[in-house]
Design a protein around this motif. Structure first.
Motif, short mmCIF file in Angstrom:
data_model
loop_
_atom_site.label_atom_id
_atom_site.label_comp_id
_atom_site.label_asym_id
_atom_site.label_seq_id
_atom_site.Cartn_x
_atom_site.Cartn_y
_atom_site.Cartn_z
N ILE A 1 0.73 -1.30 0.15
CA ILE A 1 0.18 -0.25 -0.18
C ILE A 1 0.67 1.19 -0.23
CG2 ILE A 1 -1.54 1.51 0.95
CD1 ILE A 1 -2.67 -1.11 3.08
N VAL A 2 1.90 1.69 0.43
CA VAL A 2 1.86 2.44 1.40
C VAL A 2 3.59 2.80 -0.01
CG1 VAL A 2 4.84 3.67 2.58
CG2 VAL A 2 2.38 2.67 3.79
N SER A 3 4.09 1.56 -0.87
CA SER A 3 5.45 2.23 -1.61
C SER A 3 4.80 2.31 -2.96
CB SER A 3 6.27 0.89 -1.63
OG SER A 3 5.46 -0.03 -2.26
N SER A 4 3.24 1.80 -3.16
CA SER A 4 2.63 2.16 -4.86
C SER A 4 2.24 3.80 -4.77
CB SER A 4 1.37 1.85 -5.03
OG SER A 4 1.68 0.12 -3.82
N PHE A 5 1.91 3.97 -3.18
CA PHE A 5 1.48 5.22 -2.94
C PHE A 5 2.32 6.32 -2.68
CE2 PHE A 5 0.92 9.10 -0.44
CZ PHE A 5 -0.39 9.70 -0.48
N ALA A 6 3.56 5.82 -1.81
CA ALA A 6 4.85 6.66 -2.81
C ALA A 6 5.41 6.98 -4.26
CB ALA A 6 5.98 6.29 -1.18
N PHE A 7 4.54 5.89 -4.64
CA PHE A 7 5.94 5.82 -6.06
C PHE A 7 4.77 6.78 -6.77
CE2 PHE A 7 4.88 4.47 -11.14
CZ PHE A 7 6.97 4.01 -10.78
N CYS A 8 3.48 7.34 -6.73
CA CYS A 8 2.81 7.97 -6.89
C CYS A 8 3.09 9.55 -7.28
CB CYS A 8 1.64 7.80 -6.68
SG CYS A 8 0.84 7.01 -7.80
N VAL A 9 3.97 9.35 -6.10
CA VAL A 9 3.84 11.02 -4.87
C VAL A 9 5.19 10.91 -5.70
CG1 VAL A 9 4.83 12.53 -2.34
CG2 VAL A 9 2.78 10.08 -2.58
N PHE A 10 6.19 10.35 -5.42
CA PHE A 10 7.60 10.68 -6.35
C PHE A 10 7.18 11.07 -7.82
CE2 PHE A 10 8.95 7.69 -3.48
CZ PHE A 10 9.07 8.03 -2.48
N LEU A 11 6.18 10.63 -8.67
CA LEU A 11 6.44 11.52 -9.48
C LEU A 11 5.44 12.16 -9.99
CD1 LEU A 11 4.82 7.87 -11.68
CD2 LEU A 11 7.11 8.84 -11.82
N ILE A 12 4.66 12.37 -9.01
CA ILE A 12 3.94 13.93 -9.15
C ILE A 12 5.54 15.02 -8.60
CG2 ILE A 12 2.53 15.36 -7.76
CD1 ILE A 12 0.42 13.24 -7.73
N GLU A 13 5.93 14.45 -8.02
CA GLU A 13 6.91 15.61 -7.15
C GLU A 13 7.35 15.55 -8.76
OE1 GLU A 13 9.16 15.65 -3.25
OE2 GLU A 13 8.16 13.85 -3.63
N PHE A 14 8.72 14.81 -9.59
CA PHE A 14 8.78 15.08 -10.58
C PHE A 14 8.68 15.61 -11.84
CE2 PHE A 14 11.62 11.66 -8.52
CZ PHE A 14 13.09 12.24 -9.04
N SER A 15 7.12 15.40 -11.82
CA SER A 15 6.48 16.27 -13.41
C SER A 15 5.88 17.55 -12.35
CB SER A 15 5.76 15.86 -13.48
OG SER A 15 4.47 15.20 -12.06
N ILE A 16 6.22 18.00 -11.70
CA ILE A 16 5.80 19.64 -11.63
C ILE A 16 7.15 20.14 -11.68
CG2 ILE A 16 5.72 21.24 -9.59
CD1 ILE A 16 3.94 19.17 -8.18
N PRO A 17 7.24 20.77 -12.92
CA PRO A 17 8.82 21.65 -13.06
C PRO A 17 9.35 22.96 -11.77
CG PRO A 17 6.87 22.08 -14.39
CD PRO A 17 5.92 21.60 -13.30
N GLY A 18 11.03 22.71 -11.79
CA GLY A 18 11.40 23.58 -11.11
C GLY A 18 11.10 22.94 -9.39
N LEU A 19 9.67 21.93 -9.02
CA LEU A 19 9.88 21.68 -7.26
C LEU A 19 11.27 20.88 -7.43
CD1 LEU A 19 8.24 21.66 -5.09
CD2 LEU A 19 7.54 18.98 -5.97
N ILE A 20 11.70 19.84 -7.72
CA ILE A 20 13.36 19.46 -7.55
C ILE A 20 13.72 19.39 -8.25
CG2 ILE A 20 14.35 17.08 -7.00
CD1 ILE A 20 11.46 15.79 -5.84
N LYS A 21 14.97 19.88 -8.48
CA LYS A 21 16.05 20.21 -9.19
C LYS A 21 17.40 19.06 -9.95
CE LYS A 21 17.52 24.10 -6.92
NZ LYS A 21 18.74 25.14 -6.73
N THR A 22 16.72 18.34 -11.06
CA THR A 22 17.17 17.11 -11.70
C THR A 22 17.52 17.53 -12.94
OG1 THR A 22 15.87 16.56 -12.71
CG2 THR A 22 16.15 16.01 -10.41
N ASP A 23 19.03 17.12 -13.77
CA ASP A 23 18.97 17.39 -14.63
C ASP A 23 18.82 16.09 -16.03
OD1 ASP A 23 20.91 14.95 -13.72
OD2 ASP A 23 21.90 15.24 -14.59
N PHE A 24 17.59 15.64 -15.14
CA PHE A 24 16.87 14.37 -16.26
C PHE A 24 15.96 15.23 -17.41
CE2 PHE A 24 15.67 12.14 -11.81
CZ PHE A 24 16.76 11.65 -11.90
N THR A 25 16.57 14.36 -18.49
CA THR A 25 15.62 15.18 -20.05
C THR A 25 14.75 14.91 -20.12
OG1 THR A 25 16.60 14.31 -20.70
CG2 THR A 25 18.05 16.54 -20.69
#
Lengths: 469, 469
Positions: free
Chosen positions: A370-394
Motif C-alpha cells: 500500500i505505502v510504496s505504491s502510494f509513495a511511487f505516485c507521490v514521487f512521480l508527481i514531484e518530478f513532474s512539477i517543473p522546478g520543484l525538484i532540481k535534476t538534470d533529467f531530460t
C-alpha cells in the motif's frame, strides 16, 4: 486540580502560615489524606512540616505519612523525635514501613529499625530483603488466615475483633493442619453464609496463588484476568507468606507501564515522577541511549561514504534518503510498540514466535504494498512539477526509474523493519531481558543501516543492467 | 500458559470431542471460568459451542458467557433458542448485557432486547446510549443504596438477603430524603460497627463521586489515587445513576494504555487484541500514518534538492545526514514518551506548560551538550582512521570543521526536537485531542525537515565566512 481542591490548598497554606491548629485539623476531617499529603509535599521548611505532623489526627498519622513523597518522608524522619518515630511505626502496616524504608539512606533505616518492636522487626527485615519487583516485595503480612475447619460465626467474631489491624479483610485465607494454604473465602460469601457452615464449605472453587519470587508484572496480569481483590503469596512449601492487595497492583500496573514507555522511548526509566526529576538528572537518563545510537550510526556513515561515487552519478538518489529512513524507522516502531505491549499483557509467549513473525511478515508485505505504491505516485508527481525538484533529467524515463528504485527500497525497508522489530523483543525475552529494551530508536537505527544497503543494492542492480546507461 | 492450564485444555478438548458431559462438568467445577472461556474461544464448530453451553453449570452461565470474546458471543447468540436467551439475560448483570450488546450487529441486539424484562430494558437502553469512554459507559446499575438514617443491623439484614444480585456490596451508597447522594460506607466498617449505629454515623469522611460524562481515563486516575473499591456516578442533580467497580477500572487502565502506546507508535488503535487482529486489518491500521509521514517527508526531499550544489562542494556532509536525523528523532521521541505519559497520569495540566517547556529546554541543552561533545570526538576518530571514510581531505582542518558543523547541528536538532516534542502534546490537549496522537513518528518527521535546514544553514554560514575557501 479541581476548583474544590485548589480552594482547600489555599486554606491549607493559610492555616499553615498562621499556625492555626483548629483550621488545620478541620481540613484533615474534610479533605482526603492523599490530597493533604500532596499539599504537604510542596512544603520545604522543617518547622512547618513539624507543625503539620503535630496536628494530624492520631488515627490518620500512618496513612498521611505513607502518602507523602520520598523527599518529604526523609525530611520528616530526620526531624522526628524518638517518641514520634515509635508512634508512627506502631500505627503503620508492615508493608508500608518497608516501602518507606526501601528508599531511605542507610543511617535513617538503622535508626528507624531500632524502634520497630522485636516481633515485627523480623518481618520488616525479611520484606526489605526480597528482590525488587517480585511478588514478595509488594505483599503485606497483615491478613487473616484461619483453619479451614472453623465455623463462619467464629470467623466473623474474630474478624470483628481484630479486623481493624489487618490490611485486607475482603479475602480470608484457609490453611490445613500442616499450615499449608488450602483455599480462600471472600468476605461477601462469609456474610451470605449460614453461621454454622465451616469455612471449607464456602471456600472459592478457584484456588489461585503466586510464588514469592514471581515477577510483579505477572502478578498484575493475574489480578486483571481473574478480577481479584487479593492474592496469596506462598513459599516453596505452599505455606502462605503474604498477601497482595488490588490497590498495590494498580500502582504496579502504572509503574510498569511508565517504565515500558520510558524504555521504548529510549530513556533510562526515571526513579521518580516526571515532575519531580531535575533537568540534569533527566539529561543523564536521555543521553546514554542517544550516544549508543550515534555509535551504531557510524555504520550508516560508512555505507554512504562507500557509495558516494554512485550518488554522484544520480544525485537525485540523495533526496530520498530521509524519507526512506523515516519510513523504515516508523514502520518498525509500529510493530515494536504493538509486540512489546502484547508481550506485556501476556497475549502470547516466546514459543508463539513463528506464528507471530509469520503474521507480521504478511502484515508488512501488505503495508509495504500500500505505502510504496502510494509513495511511487507521490514521487512521480514531484518530478513532474517543473522546478520543484532540481535534476538534470531530460526525459521521463529517469524519474520513472528513480521513483521505482525508491518505492522498491521502501517496500523492502518496511518488510525488513517490521521483521527486525518483531524479532528483537522475542530475542530479549529469550535472553531474559525486558522486551521494552528493544526500543523504537534502537530498531530505527539498525534498520537505517540496512535500508541504505538495500537502497544502494537495488540501484547497483539497475545500474549494472544498464538502466542508467 | 502454565503446565496445569495446558493439561486442563487438553482435557477440555477431549471432553468436547467425545461429548462427555460428566468430564466437562467436572472441569467447570475445577477450572476458573475465565480460562474455560479462553479454551471455548478457540472452538469454531457451532454444534460444539451448543454442547459446551448446555453443560455449563447454571450458576456460571452468565459469568462464562461474559468472558467469551466477541466472535464467540456472536456465534452463540445466533444459535441460541429463545429460552436460552431468556435464561442468559435473566442471569446477567445489566452492565454485562450492555457490554455484550454494544459490539453485536443490530439485528441480534433487537432480538436480544425483546427478551429483556420491561423494567430492565430501560436501564439497558440508557446504558447503550451513553457515550463511549465516559464514566457512565462503564458503570453498573446493580448496587446498594440506603437512606442514611437506617441502622447498621437493618442494612446488614438487607445485604444478606439481596446482596447476591448486586455486582458490588463492598461499598454501600447513602442518600437523603431527596434521593441525593450524601456519602458512602465500606463493607468492613459495616462489619466493625455497633448494630445500633446509623449508617450516617459510620460513613466515610471522604465523599468522592464522578459525573456521568467524565472521561474514563480521569475516573481511572481517581481510583488509583484514592485506592477505591467502587465510585459513585451521579447526574447533574447529584443523584446516583450508577457505580463503577475496581475490576472494570483495571480493564480501562489496560485499554487506555494500549491505545496510547498504539497511537504513540503511529498505529491506529486496534479494536481487538493483537493476536485477534488479522494481517490485512493490521496493514490498514499501519499504512495511514506511514502515508501521512511520506507526504510530510516531501519537504525533506525539497530541502536536499535545493542544497545539492552545496553538497557537491563537500560530499562528506551527506554521510552525516542519517545520524543527524536519527538523533533528532530519537531525542524528540524521548520527550514525547515522557510528556504524554505524565499527561495521562495527570502529573501536570495544560496551564503548567511554561514550567514544563522551560524544564525541557534545560534538559535538552544539557543532553545536547553531552551528546554532541561525544559525537564530535567520534567523528574526529572516524576521520583519523585512514581509509575508513573516503574523502578528498588533505589536512586536518577540514575534518575538524565538518565534525564541528555536524556536532553543532546535532546540538540544535536535539534542543529543537525536544521543544517540538514537548509542545505538540500540550497543543493537542489544548485542541481537545488525545496527546498520544502527537506520536514519535510525527515528531521525527517534522524535526527531520528542520534539522536538515539547520544543518545546511550552519554549513552556509561557515561557507560564506570562508572556512571552505
Amino acid at each position: 486540580m479541581s476548583r474544590w481542591l485548589e480552594k482547600k490548598e489555599s486554606e491549607f497554606n493559610h492555616a499553615l502560615t498562621s499556625r492555626d491548629v483548629k483550621k488545620m485539623r478541620a481540613l484533615f476531617n474534610k479533605v482526603p489524606t492523599v490530597d493533604l499529603a500532596e499539599f504537604a509535599d510542596k512544603v520545604e521548611d522543617p518547622s512547618s512540616l513539624t507543625f503539620i505532623f503535630k496536628v494530624v489526627p492520631s488515627e490518620l498519622t500512618a496513612d498521611f505519612f505513607t502518602e507523602l513523597n520520598d523527599d518529604t518522608q526523609e525530611a520528616l524522619l530526620k526531624i522526628f523525635s524518638d517518641a514520634q518515630l515509635v508512634e508512627l511505626i506502631n500505627k503503620s502496616y508492615t508493608d508500608d514501613i518497608v516501602d518507606v524504608l526501601e528508599d531511605m539512606p542507610a543511617n535513617l533505616v538503622t535508626r528507624a529499625l531500632k524502634f520497630v518492636p522485636k516481633e515485627r522487626r523480623e518481618a520488616v527485615n525479611k520484606l526489605l530483603n526480597y528482590k525488587e519487583d517480585t511478588a514478595a516485595s509488594i505483599m503485606t503480612t497483615e491478613y487473616f488466615q484461619f483453619h479451614s475447619d472453623i465455623k463462619v460465626s467464629e470467623a466473623m467474631k474474630i474478624i470483628r475483633e481484630k479486623g481493624k489491624s489487618k490490611e485486607t479483610i475482603y479475602t480470608i485465607f484457609l490453611r490445613d493442619d500442616k499450615r499449608t494454604l488450602v483455599g480462600t473465602v471472600d468476605l461477601d460469601d462469609l456474610i451470605f453464609a449460614d453461621p454454622n457452615q465451616t469455612l471449607d464449605e464456602i471456600k472459592n472453587k478457584e484456588f489461585l496463588f503466586t510464588q514469592a519470587d514471581t515477577d510483579q508484572e505477572e502478578v498484575a496480569a493475574k489480578f486483571k484476568k481473574y478480577d481479584l481483590h487479593a492474592l496469596a503469596v506462598v513459599n516453596k512449601e505452599q505455606k502462605l507468606v503474604g498477601v497482595i492487595t488490588f490497590d498495590d497492583i494498580m500502582d504496579v500496573m502504572e509503574q510498569e507501564t511508565s517504565e515500558d514507555i520510558a524504555l521504548q522511548s529510549g530513556v533510562v526509566p526515571l526513579k521518580d515522577e516526571y515532575v519531580e526529576t531535575k533537568p540534569w538528572r533527566m539529561a543523564l537518563k536521555c543521553a546514554p541511549w542517544l550516544i549508543v545510537l550515534i555509535v551504531i550510526g557510524v555504520f550508516s556513515e560508512l555505507v554512504l561514504s562507500q557509495f558516494q561515487e554512485k550518488l554522484a552519478i544520480v544525485p537525485a538518489l540523495i533526496f530520498f534518503i530521509p524519507v526512506l529512513m523515516d519510513t523504515g524507522g516508523n514502520a518498525g516502531g509500529q510493530t515494536c510498540g504493538l509486540i512489546i505491549r502484547a508481550l506485556a499483557l501476556k497475549e502470547f509467549e516466546v514459543k508463539d514466535f513463528p506464528k507471530v513473525v509469520w503474521k507480521e511478515i504478511k502484515t508488512a508485505a501488505l503495508t509495504g504494498l500500500i505505502v510504496s505504491s502510494f509513495a511511487f505516485c507521490v514521487f512521480l508527481i514531484e518530478f513532474s512539477i517543473p522546478g520543484l525538484i532540481k535534476t538534470d533529467f531530460t526525459d521521463f524515463t529517469r524519474p520513472l526509474i528513480v521513483s521505482g528504485i525508491v518505492a522498491l527500497a521502501l517496500f523492502c525497508a518496511i518488510v525488513l523493519s517490521k521483521f527486525v522489530a518483531c524479532a528483537l523483543p522475542f530475542l530479549a525475552v529469550r535472553l531474559k531481558k525486558d522486551p521494552a529494551l528493544t526500543s523504537q530508536p534502537f530498531v530505527t537505527t539498525i534498520v537505517d543501516v540496512c535500508s541504505l544497503l538495500i537502497y544502494f543494492g537495488i540501484f547497483t542492480i539497475f545500474y549494472v543492467t544498464g538502466f542508467f546507461g
